[in-house]
Write a protein that holds these residues in place. Structure first.
Motif, PDB file in Angstrom:
ATOM      1  N   SER A 141       7.249  -0.057  -6.018  1.00 45.38           N
ATOM      2  CA  SER A 141       6.354  -0.037  -7.157  1.00 45.38           C
ATOM      3  C   SER A 141       5.323   1.062  -7.033  1.00 45.38           C
ATOM      4  O   SER A 141       4.815   1.552  -8.031  1.00 45.38           O
ATOM      5  CB  SER A 141       5.667  -1.387  -7.306  1.00 45.38           C
ATOM      6  N   PHE A 142       5.046   1.477  -5.822  1.00 42.22           N
ATOM      7  CA  PHE A 142       4.036   2.493  -5.607  1.00 42.22           C
ATOM      8  C   PHE A 142       4.746   3.841  -5.542  1.00 42.22           C
ATOM      9  O   PHE A 142       5.110   4.306  -4.477  1.00 42.22           O
ATOM     10  CB  PHE A 142       3.338   2.192  -4.283  1.00 42.22           C
ATOM     11  N   ALA A 147      -5.352  -4.617  -4.792  1.00 41.49           N
ATOM     12  CA  ALA A 147      -6.386  -3.944  -4.012  1.00 41.49           C
ATOM     13  C   ALA A 147      -6.185  -2.433  -4.123  1.00 41.49           C
ATOM     14  O   ALA A 147      -7.125  -1.672  -4.237  1.00 41.49           O
ATOM     15  CB  ALA A 147      -6.306  -4.366  -2.554  1.00 41.49           C
ATOM     16  N   ASN A 148      -4.956  -2.033  -4.040  1.00 42.60           N
ATOM     17  CA  ASN A 148      -4.598  -0.643  -4.305  1.00 42.60           C
ATOM     18  C   ASN A 148      -3.910  -0.657  -5.650  1.00 42.60           C
ATOM     19  O   ASN A 148      -2.949  -1.385  -5.843  1.00 42.60           O
ATOM     20  CB  ASN A 148      -3.658  -0.175  -3.205  1.00 42.60           C
ATOM     21  N   LEU A 149      -4.375   0.137  -6.576  1.00 43.26           N
ATOM     22  CA  LEU A 149      -3.873   0.007  -7.934  1.00 43.26           C
ATOM     23  C   LEU A 149      -2.366   0.149  -8.058  1.00 43.26           C
ATOM     24  O   LEU A 149      -1.798  -0.207  -9.081  1.00 43.26           O
ATOM     25  CB  LEU A 149      -4.542   1.066  -8.823  1.00 43.26           C
ATOM     26  N   SER A 150      -1.734   0.650  -7.040  1.00 37.48           N
ATOM     27  CA  SER A 150      -0.322   0.948  -7.219  1.00 37.48           C
ATOM     28  C   SER A 150       0.619  -0.148  -6.799  1.00 37.48           C
ATOM     29  O   SER A 150       1.821  -0.003  -6.927  1.00 37.48           O
ATOM     30  CB  SER A 150       0.041   2.204  -6.447  1.00 37.48           C
ATOM     31  N   TYR A 151       0.126  -1.209  -6.235  1.00 35.06           N
ATOM     32  CA  TYR A 151       1.049  -2.299  -5.977  1.00 35.06           C
ATOM     33  C   TYR A 151       0.275  -3.598  -5.924  1.00 35.06           C
ATOM     34  O   TYR A 151      -0.918  -3.634  -5.646  1.00 35.06           O
ATOM     35  CB  TYR A 151       1.816  -2.080  -4.658  1.00 35.06           C
ATOM     36  N   ARG A 152       0.980  -4.650  -6.166  1.00 33.13           N
ATOM     37  CA  ARG A 152       0.337  -5.962  -6.220  1.00 33.13           C
ATOM     38  C   ARG A 152       0.093  -6.453  -4.800  1.00 33.13           C
ATOM     39  O   ARG A 152       0.995  -6.457  -3.975  1.00 33.13           O
ATOM     40  CB  ARG A 152       1.280  -6.919  -6.941  1.00 33.13           C
ATOM     41  N   SER A 153      -1.134  -6.832  -4.517  1.00 33.19           N
ATOM     42  CA  SER A 153      -1.426  -7.298  -3.160  1.00 33.19           C
ATOM     43  C   SER A 153      -1.106  -8.775  -2.997  1.00 33.19           C
ATOM     44  O   SER A 153      -0.387  -9.166  -2.105  1.00 33.19           O
ATOM     45  CB  SER A 153      -2.883  -7.084  -2.820  1.00 33.19           C
ATOM     46  N   PHE A 154      -1.689  -9.595  -3.850  1.00 39.10           N
ATOM     47  CA  PHE A 154      -1.397 -11.018  -3.776  1.00 39.10           C
ATOM     48  C   PHE A 154      -1.798 -11.649  -5.097  1.00 39.10           C
ATOM     49  O   PHE A 154      -2.250 -10.964  -6.012  1.00 39.10           O
ATOM     50  CB  PHE A 154      -2.137 -11.688  -2.616  1.00 39.10           C
ATOM     51  N   LEU A 204      -9.892 -11.859   0.008  1.00 36.69           N
ATOM     52  CA  LEU A 204      -9.604 -10.531   0.555  1.00 36.69           C
ATOM     53  C   LEU A 204      -9.870 -10.444   2.039  1.00 36.69           C
ATOM     54  O   LEU A 204      -9.622  -9.426   2.651  1.00 36.69           O
ATOM     55  CB  LEU A 204     -10.466  -9.481  -0.150  1.00 36.69           C
ATOM     56  N   GLU A 236      -8.376   7.075  -2.986  1.00 38.68           N
ATOM     57  CA  GLU A 236      -8.701   6.324  -4.186  1.00 38.68           C
ATOM     58  C   GLU A 236      -9.973   5.519  -3.973  1.00 38.68           C
ATOM     59  O   GLU A 236     -10.660   5.171  -4.885  1.00 38.68           O
ATOM     60  CB  GLU A 236      -7.560   5.383  -4.519  1.00 38.68           C
ATOM     61  N   ASP A 251      -4.112   2.466   2.782  1.00 35.49           N
ATOM     62  CA  ASP A 251      -3.976   3.049   1.450  1.00 35.49           C
ATOM     63  C   ASP A 251      -3.532   4.501   1.514  1.00 35.49           C
ATOM     64  O   ASP A 251      -2.617   4.928   0.812  1.00 35.49           O
ATOM     65  CB  ASP A 251      -5.326   3.015   0.743  1.00 35.49           C
ATOM     66  N   PRO A 283     -11.633  -2.608  -0.407  1.00 31.86           N
ATOM     67  CA  PRO A 283     -10.835  -3.829  -0.304  1.00 31.86           C
ATOM     68  C   PRO A 283      -9.567  -3.537   0.487  1.00 31.86           C
ATOM     69  O   PRO A 283      -8.903  -2.532   0.279  1.00 31.86           O
ATOM     70  CB  PRO A 283     -10.493  -4.144  -1.761  1.00 31.86           C
ATOM     71  N   ILE A 284      -9.251  -4.401   1.415  1.00 39.86           N
ATOM     72  CA  ILE A 284      -8.103  -4.169   2.278  1.00 39.86           C
ATOM     73  C   ILE A 284      -7.117  -5.296   2.108  1.00 39.86           C
ATOM     74  O   ILE A 284      -7.484  -6.454   2.117  1.00 39.86           O
ATOM     75  CB  ILE A 284      -8.569  -4.112   3.742  1.00 39.86           C
ATOM     76  N   ASP A 285      -5.901  -4.921   1.966  1.00 40.22           N
ATOM     77  CA  ASP A 285      -4.860  -5.921   1.782  1.00 40.22           C
ATOM     78  C   ASP A 285      -4.323  -6.298   3.152  1.00 40.22           C
ATOM     79  O   ASP A 285      -3.376  -5.696   3.648  1.00 40.22           O
ATOM     80  CB  ASP A 285      -3.764  -5.308   0.910  1.00 40.22           C
ATOM     81  N   TYR A 286      -4.943  -7.290   3.770  1.00 37.36           N
ATOM     82  CA  TYR A 286      -4.535  -7.652   5.136  1.00 37.36           C
ATOM     83  C   TYR A 286      -3.127  -8.192   5.177  1.00 37.36           C
ATOM     84  O   TYR A 286      -2.419  -8.034   6.159  1.00 37.36           O
ATOM     85  CB  TYR A 286      -5.507  -8.675   5.726  1.00 37.36           C
ATOM     86  N   ASN A 287      -2.757  -8.849   4.113  1.00 40.26           N
ATOM     87  CA  ASN A 287      -1.428  -9.420   4.026  1.00 40.26           C
ATOM     88  C   ASN A 287      -0.366  -8.350   4.286  1.00 40.26           C
ATOM     89  O   ASN A 287       0.448  -8.437   5.202  1.00 40.26           O
ATOM     90  CB  ASN A 287      -1.282  -9.993   2.621  1.00 40.26           C
ATOM     91  N   VAL A 304       6.820  -2.883  -2.186  1.00 39.84           N
ATOM     92  CA  VAL A 304       5.602  -2.089  -2.363  1.00 39.84           C
ATOM     93  C   VAL A 304       5.945  -0.611  -2.506  1.00 39.84           C
ATOM     94  O   VAL A 304       5.436   0.078  -3.391  1.00 39.84           O
ATOM     95  CB  VAL A 304       4.651  -2.286  -1.170  1.00 39.84           C
ATOM     96  N   ILE A 336       3.402  -0.626 -12.847  1.00 36.55           N
ATOM     97  CA  ILE A 336       3.418  -1.396 -11.618  1.00 36.55           C
ATOM     98  C   ILE A 336       3.818  -2.828 -11.915  1.00 36.55           C
ATOM     99  O   ILE A 336       3.159  -3.481 -12.721  1.00 36.55           O
ATOM    100  CB  ILE A 336       2.019  -1.406 -10.969  1.00 36.55           C
ATOM    101  N   PRO A 337       4.842  -3.321 -11.319  1.00 34.45           N
ATOM    102  CA  PRO A 337       5.293  -4.676 -11.650  1.00 34.45           C
ATOM    103  C   PRO A 337       4.303  -5.746 -11.169  1.00 34.45           C
ATOM    104  O   PRO A 337       3.611  -5.568 -10.173  1.00 34.45           O
ATOM    105  CB  PRO A 337       6.617  -4.813 -10.906  1.00 34.45           C
TER     106      PRO A 337
END
Lengths: 657, 324
Positions: free
Chosen positions: A275-276, B313-320, B41, A214, A312, A231-235, A272, B278-279
């Motif tokens: 939802s994904f 960040a990824n369209l398929s789930y909420r990052s923060f 980010l 993506e 991702d 963008p990276i979701d480090y969390n 995650v 996506i919630p």
């Protein structure tokens, strides 16, 4: 007299070496066997000398460096033949194999190992197995140490499979008896961007079924860590890979603090995943086909790739998800399961159990949603985990062997009878006491040395009679006494349960069908109490009870007999005294009785040879019969046999006693 | 801003800075908050990084619309438009560069401005609001060039088709009007509620959101279903079975992302099916923004009836979530 011939080691060795070489050239072991037979000397001496000779030949071959793998193999075949012919000791082929594998590079070891694999049946045969299994084990372990798990995965696998075929399942050295974990399997991931390793390693590893990205990956020069371009979701990244630590060492989960962290991170990760949702992308299926047909083998990597830039992609990959979800299921099975080696502090409390239940359901649901064939995969996983339970209990029992022993047949009977202990010990002597070797034990045992009779004695009758138990209830049921409902003992659930049990054992009313519908146990008990009251002897003050209900006239007393009747005399075991008397009366005619007692001809012969005295023989017959019948050796059956054999008088004696 | 105010806060508008590293969001209290996306980010982000670097009151009423040009941030609320430069905002200087107001017919009531969009070919700003008209302002001079009349009720949403130089507007009257920029005339008028497939009479006829992709237009109402229209033929091609009102939609790659009533972001395929939902945190969403200005901060942000803005960040789930 000529002096004993001294065995000359060096000469013998030289002879053997020469004949080995000729045997190799001619591809037959005849020269060797001939040489063996010609040399004079002790068997063992000759054998050990031949061993040495073979090893020396091998050493020369290795040192030459011109020898091919096939040459080594033919020498080893020769040694195997030698063992079968009995001219060299059984450990020699293994020693030769060990020498060869130690000295060769890995690619040639591969070929030697194929030879080892093919001959697994030889190794398992009796002459080789005991001698060689330790050598083989050591050899395989040495090989495994030399190999790298990630580079030579297939070879490692072959060695493991070979070991699995060679040794029985319950071979202790192959089992993880203590249920220990591989604590060294640490998953490394980046805690900050500078440690990012992607872009530095040559990217040979591919993940199966890589979906369309993506994001865009910026062109990275190999060798320098490129700045992050997506963008990276480090969390999520950190939490996700921290979970691997819990999978590595599940015992941590029993500690409160670690458990809370695990809970939090798992909830997030599973949210995650939830939802994904993954699509069943047709495009990726085509790619899979291409990957496979391109001659590439199924790629296996031993550790997860944990770069944050791959996160991702990994999340979009079905196989990856299946790995993680399966890890969860395995972990839960361990946490909930009974494992003998868990310490006693490893117990889950209720909250943890309920969380595990819910999460297991969620995990299975997620598994089912993963394309392709999610449902099939989930059912398969469930079944596999169920079978794991069996293995778990096998381990808990200490891994018993699966080989069933042959059932013992009749032969041992002779020694037992020959070894019959003196009668004193078994209570057949005049005192009829069984001596346990210790005074106290003897006293206790002889209180009643027939266990069944002891259990059936009157003193052990604990079940109360209906009168005793229901006395109070009957009193309370009398309206004249005006006992209020809440004080009635029938409303006590404990009382109610015991009442039901007693009724089922003693009262025929229990089994009478009635038309009344009872809404609760209390009502049912009240009606039963009233019925009972009417039947009981009239000296109780409650005879004036007005019932107002119809009487079920019952002949039910006859339905249920008292269960603690003493057994009729005829069903008693035959006592020693009775046996003595019968034997004395039988005398030499015991053989007639023998056929009635279903004694086999072989047994009859044994009795004859055992003793000269006919009385003794008769006694032995009866003893033998009693041993065989056990609890069925009743007076009744003996009387029947006696009658059938034509000894009615003896039968009468038994009847009288 | 106490907890009670946070509870009642709604985010109405968002805009990314031209460099892509900052996000400005406007809420119903008239405040604009600027968030630093790059620090949120980054690998060592903390809770503090998710708070705004700057919050200031921009208007008296709610900030319904935010827009970024190459250097300025424009915000519109109760009848007036203010502009700030991004450079100054990053330096935490909240002094507006200019504030203007279109010429309204009546000076008694000041209509709110619901939507703004930029027409890049003419470098003009198009405003639509409560007075049923579109006002066009030249960005260089600041002069209000023209007024486009035609709607019979207030305007909810605007969009611009650059190639054909047309403006689309949707309003409370249920009509989508296509205006030609040069002539200032309404070229087409689509009354969506008259199309049976799309119409949901139980919800009324008003159009809440509108977006174009040159040949295609997606619109949704409060009234009609979210539907995809082919602009040349002016007919609906797909209708998406989303319930409730969708308040903002955008084209992205081969999907349509849309937010509205409902605690999720809907991903819809052009064929008419809803691929995923996506919630997210806010129970009802008002605004959706995609940061296409920067690749490393390319995120989707949504805001609605909550003081939190979800970042994907990824369209398929909420990052923060960023929080006011």
């Amino acid at each position: 007299m000529s002096p004993p011939v001294i065995f000359n080691f060096n000469d013998a060795k030289d002879t053997f070496t020469a004949s080995t070489r000729s045997a190799l050239e001619n591809k037959t072991s005849k020269p060797l066997i001939n040489a063996f037979n010609q040399i004079t000397g002790n068997e063992t001496e000759k054998k050990t000398t031949l061993d040495q000779a073979l090893r020396q030949v091998l050493e020369e071959q290795i040192v030459e460096k011109k020898a091919l793998v096939d040459d080594f193999l033919s020498l080893i075949y020769l040694s195997i033949d030698g063992v079968t012919e009995g001219i060299c000791s059984a450990t020699t082929p293994f020693l030769l194999l060990g020498d060869v594998l130690d000295c060769l590079p890995l690619d040639q070891c591969d070929k030697i190992f194929s030879f080892v694999e093919e001959n697994v049946s030889t190794w398992k045969s009796n002459s080789f197995y005991t001698a060689g299994k330790n050598y083989l084990l050591r050899m395989c372990n040495d090989l495994l140490r030399r190999l790298s798990k990630s580079q030579n995965t297939v070879f490692c696998g072959r060695i493991q499979l070979f070991l699995a075929r060679l040794f029985p399942l319950s071979e202790k050295s192959g089992l993880n008896l203590q249920s220990q974990f591989n604590l060294d399997n640490i998953t490394v991931f980046n805690k900050n961007e500078q440690e990012s390793t992607l872009g530095q390693r040559p990217t040979e590893e591919k993940e199966d079924g890589m979906e369309v990205e993506e994001g865009e990956m910026g062109d990275e020069e190999p060798g320098t860590p490129a700045p992050c371009s997506i963008p990276i979701d480090y969390n999520l990244y950190r939490k996700f890979w921290t979970l691997q630590d819990y999978f590595r060492n599940p015992v941590q989960c029993y500690e409160k603090f670690s458990w809370m962290t695990f809970l939090k991170y798992s909830d997030e990760t599973l949210a995650v995943f939830k939802s994904f949702k993954l699509d069943d992308m047709q495009a990726s299926k085509r790619k899979l086909e291409e990957l496979r047909t391109a001659g590439g083998e199924h790629v296996y990597f031993a550790k997860f790739l944990t770069s944050e830039k791959l996160m991702d992609l990994q999340l979009s990959d079905s196989n990856f998800r299946r790995h993680i979800l399966l890890q969860y299921l395995i972990l839960f099975q361990y946490l909930k399961g009974q494992v003998k080696f868990k310490s006693s502090s490893c117990v889950l409390n209720d909250d943890q159990c309920s969380w595990i239940e819910e999460t297991t359901k969620l995990v299975y649901q997620l598994l089912r949603e993963i394309p392709p064939d999610g449902d099939k995969f989930a059912t398969m996983v469930e079944r596999v985990l169920n079978t794991e339970e069996n293995w778990n209990s096998w381990k808990n029992e200490g891994c018993p062997s699966f080989v069933k022993d042959r059932p013992v047949d009749d032969k041992p009977k002779r020694p037992t009878r020959k070894r019959q202990a003196p009668e004193d010990f078994l209570g057949k002597g005049p005192d009829r006491k069984v001596f346990m070797g210790n005074d106290e034990l003897t006293r206790l045992w002889n209180l009643n040395h027939d266990n069944m009779a002891a259990c059936q004695s009157e003193k052990r009758e604990f079940m109360p009679s209906l009168e005793e138990f229901f006395e109070e209830a009957i009193e309370q049921a009398d309206p004249a006494n005006m006992v209020e409902d809440e004080y009635k003992v029938v409303h006590n659930s404990n009382y109610g349960w015991r009442a039901l049990r007693l009724l089922s054992r003693r009262s025929p009313h229990f089994f009478q069908p009635t038309n009344q519908q009872f809404k609760s146990l209390d009502d049912y008990l009240e009606s039963m109490v009233i019925k009972l009251a009417k039947e009981l002897p009239k000296d109780l003050p409650s005879e004036e009870i007005k019932t107002g209900e119809e009487d079920d006239e019952d002949n039910g007393d006859t339905l249920l007999k008292e269960s603690n009747d003493s057994p009729s005399m005829q069903a008693k075991q035959v006592t020693n005294q009775q046996m003595d008397e019968v034997a004395a009366k039988l005398g030499a005619q015991w053989k007639t009785l023998a056929s009635q007692l279903d004694m086999k001809a072989a047994e009859i012969r044994e009795i004859e040879t055992d003793s000269e005295d006919v009385d003794m023989q008769a006694k032995l017959l009866l003893v033998c019969w009693q041993e065989r019948e056990g609890t069925q050796a009743t007076v009744d059956s003996l009387i029947t046999a006696l009658n059938n054999a034509g000894f009615p008088k003896i039968a009468d004696i038994l009847n009288e006693t | 801003m106490g907890p009670v105010e946070h509870l009642h806060m709604s985010v109405f508008s968002q805009s990314f800075s031209p460099c892509g590293r900052f996000l400005a969001a406007g809420n119903n209290y008239g405040e604009i908050a600027v968030f630093s996306l790059s620090s949120a980010l980054s690998p060592d982000a903390t809770d503090m990084s998710r708070k705004p670097i700057l919050t200031f009151t921009a208007h008296e009423g709610p900030v319904f619309s935010l827009l970024s040009t190459d250097s300025h941030l424009l915000s519109a609320g109760n009848g007036e438009i203010s502009a700030w430069t991004w450079a100054e905002l990053i330096k935490r200087n909240t002094k507006a560069v200019w504030t203007r107001r279109p010429n309204y017919k009546s000076s008694l009531e000041i209509p709110e401005i619901n939507a703004m969009t930029i027409n890049p070919t003419e470098n003009s700003l198009v405003i639509g609001g409560g007075d049923n008209n579109l006002h066009i302002m030249d960005l260089e001079s600041g002069v209000f060039k023209s007024v486009l009349q035609g709607h019979t009720d207030y305007i909810h949403c605007l969009s611009v088709r650059e190639r054909e130089s047309e403006i689309l507007s949707g309003g409370e009257d249920g009509a989508v009007r296509i205006w030609d920029c040069r002539t200032g005339q309404s070229v087409h008028c689509i009354e969506v509620y008259k199309y049976e497939d799309c119409a949901r009479p139980q919800y009324g006829k008003w159009i809440s959101c509108l977006t174009t992709d040159s040949d295609w237009m997606v619109l949704c109402g409060g009234g009609p279903y979210l539907s995809l229209w082919h602009l040349r033929s002016l007919s609906p091609t797909s209708i998406f079975p989303l319930s409730g009102c969708q308040r903002q939609a955008t084209f992205y790659q081969d999907m349509i992302l849309s937010v509205g009533e409902g605690q999720f972001v809907s991903h819809c395929l052009l064929g008419g099916e809803v691929k995923a939902q996506i919630p997210c945190t806010p129970h009802s969403l008002n605004t959706l923004a995609l940061n296409l200005n920067s690749t490393e901060n390319r995120v989707l942000t949504v805001g609605g009836s909550s003081h939190q803005i979800d970042v994907f960040a990824n369209l398929s789930y909420r990052s923060f979530s960023l929080a006011f």
